[in-house]
Design an enzyme around this catalytic site. Structure first.
Site, PDB file in Angstrom:
ATOM      1  N   ASN A  23     -52.641  63.993  43.606  1.00 30.06           N
ATOM      2  CA  ASN A  23     -51.731  64.866  44.338  1.00 30.06           C
ATOM      3  C   ASN A  23     -51.615  66.255  43.721  1.00 30.06           C
ATOM      4  OD1 ASN A  23     -51.209  62.877  46.207  1.00 30.06           O
ATOM      5  ND2 ASN A  23     -49.386  62.114  45.165  1.00 30.06           N
ATOM      6  N   ASP A 306     -43.914  56.943  46.165  1.00 25.93           N
ATOM      7  CA  ASP A 306     -45.266  56.441  45.926  1.00 25.93           C
ATOM      8  C   ASP A 306     -45.314  55.296  44.918  1.00 25.93           C
ATOM      9  OD1 ASP A 306     -46.489  58.056  47.755  1.00 25.93           O
ATOM     10  OD2 ASP A 306     -47.275  59.501  46.319  1.00 25.93           O
TER      11      ASP A 306
END
Length: 419
Positions: A23, A306
């Site tokens: 990310n 997440d």
């Protein structure tokens, strides 16, 4: 398609090297479009999402060379296309991150509305409203975002209605080349935002406040080259920390730090798991069943969405009950039914799931539904009696590098095979 087979019930012991953050690297790759000078990135993970972003960036004229040890060399002397086509963008939501850089450097961009994991609605309206505050003209036409700023972007005050990570990244990149000063209020605070700002700063951007709720950017006429090392992947780090806890093992997570996953560390300690920093690594060990602990996902620095699926897998074998509440994505409990096939006792009420821990899970045939759900099933399989077969693991390759190999080196009986 591949599947993963696991013979569970074995404590994990040993070291695992944590890779670079997916990310973080995706927006930094897009930031390479902001300059005609070379950008060298180190500690880049070999992931499907990274390859997808590379394929997209090549269509814009970027050349990418892969070196040793996860290094990438980027060069975009000229933008050869302003169009990010549907066939590429549909595969990954982060593809929309080319919008800000293309618009800032070229004054025009045509980007398909993005795809990605089906875990809930993640509209791009915050990206578009923010770019309009910077002087862009935006139209939506036949599934494409058509953005124009023929006279360049100008600084502005952007107040995000929610701290969107993607919008903060896109706007921060665009504002770096805008004329004048920009303020992004209610900005996302994730470590990946800080890492992007660090790379942009080395490239010559003037950014203050990254990691806080207010980011100030003073636009510059151009950006130069840079060498930047991508930050450690906190989600991979947290996943393997949970792997140690769920198997009653002990793992040394090389390159990890409790600061990166502070919210998870707090919950693991509350559950009875030992977590400590040691000479640049994170050591996680557990000797018995964890205690049930409630969790609510929140924007950073809260508990990461997440890691919700992975923590739910841990709570499935807890001594007691746990309430897990998801506040970020409305459809992120798709792993619940698959965990139920393994003997988990989970009841969902809207955005909350009540997990009643059981002594043991049992191996079963299960199916991955998204990236984080797929690894939660691996965690459950590691703790279960018998064999677990996980299908549709292509999701896994988007965010976890060599997961079966890393686990196998620590004593897991896990292999990858064709369905």
């Amino acid at each position: 398609m591949d599947k993963i087979l696991i013979q569970g019930g074995r404590p994990l012991e040993g070291p695992i090297r944590i890779g670079g953050a997916k990310n973080a690297v995706l927006p930094i790759l897009a930031a390479g479009l902001l300059t005609d000078q070379p950008v060298i990135l180190e500690n880049v993970p070999a992931l499907a999402d990274v390859r997808s972003m590379e394929a997209l960036l090549r269509t814009h004229g970027m050349t990418i060379e892969r070196g040793e040890g996860g290094a990438l060399s980027l060069s975009t002397p000229t933008i050869t296309s302003h169009v990010a086509a549907y066939d590429l963008v549909r595969k990954m939501r982060a593809s929309v991150l080319v919008l800000g850089p293309l618009l800032a450097r070229e004054g025009v961009a045509k980007v398909s509305l993005p795809g990605g994991c089906a875990i809930g609605q993640r509209p791009v309206d915050l990206h578009l409203k923010g770019l309009e505050e910077l002087g862009a003209t935006i139209e939506l036409d036949r599934g494409y975002i058509q953005a124009k700023a023929p006279n360049g972007l100008r600084g502005g005050h952007i107040a995000l209605s929610m701290p969107s990570v993607g919008a903060t990244e896109n706007l921060m990149m665009a504002a770096s080349l805008a004329e004048g000063d920009t303020i992004i209020a209610n900005a996302a605070r994730e470590p990946e935002i800080v890492d992007l700002a660090a790379c942009l700063t080395v490239m010559g951007a003037r950014i203050e406040g990254a990691g806080s709720a207010t980011i100030a950017i003073q636009g510059v006429p151009s950006l130069g080259g840079a060498t930047h090392r991508v930050v450690v992947d906190r989600i991979e780090l947290g996943t393997y920390a949970i792997a140690a806890a769920i198997t009653g093992g002990r793992l040394r997570l090389e390159g990890g730090s409790s600061d990166l996953i502070a919210a998870l560390v707090e919950k693991l300690i509350e559950a009875g798991v030992s977590v400590s920093d040691d000479d640049g690594d994170l050591v996680v060990s557990a000797g018995g069943r964890p205690s049930g602990v409630d969790v609510m996902t929140q924007p950073h620095p809260g508990f990461p969405t997440d890691l919700q699926a992975q923590f739910m897998a841990l709570m499935c074998v807890a001594d007691g009950a746990a309430m897990i509440t998801e506040t970020i994505f409305e459809n992120r409990f798709m792993h619940v039914s698959e965990l139920g096939r393994m003997g988990a006792k989970i009841t969902v009420h809207g955005g909350s799931a009540l997990v009643r821990g059981v002594n043991r899970l049992h191996g079963a045939q299960v199916m991955a539904t998204d990236l984080r759900a797929s690894v939660s099933l691996i965690l459950a399989g590691l703790a279960a009696d018998g064999e677990t077969e996980i299908r549709r693991v292509y999701h896994l390759d988007r965010g976890y590098e060599r997961v079966d190999e890393k686990l196998r080196h620590c004593g897991a009986v896990i292999e990858r095979d064709k369905e």
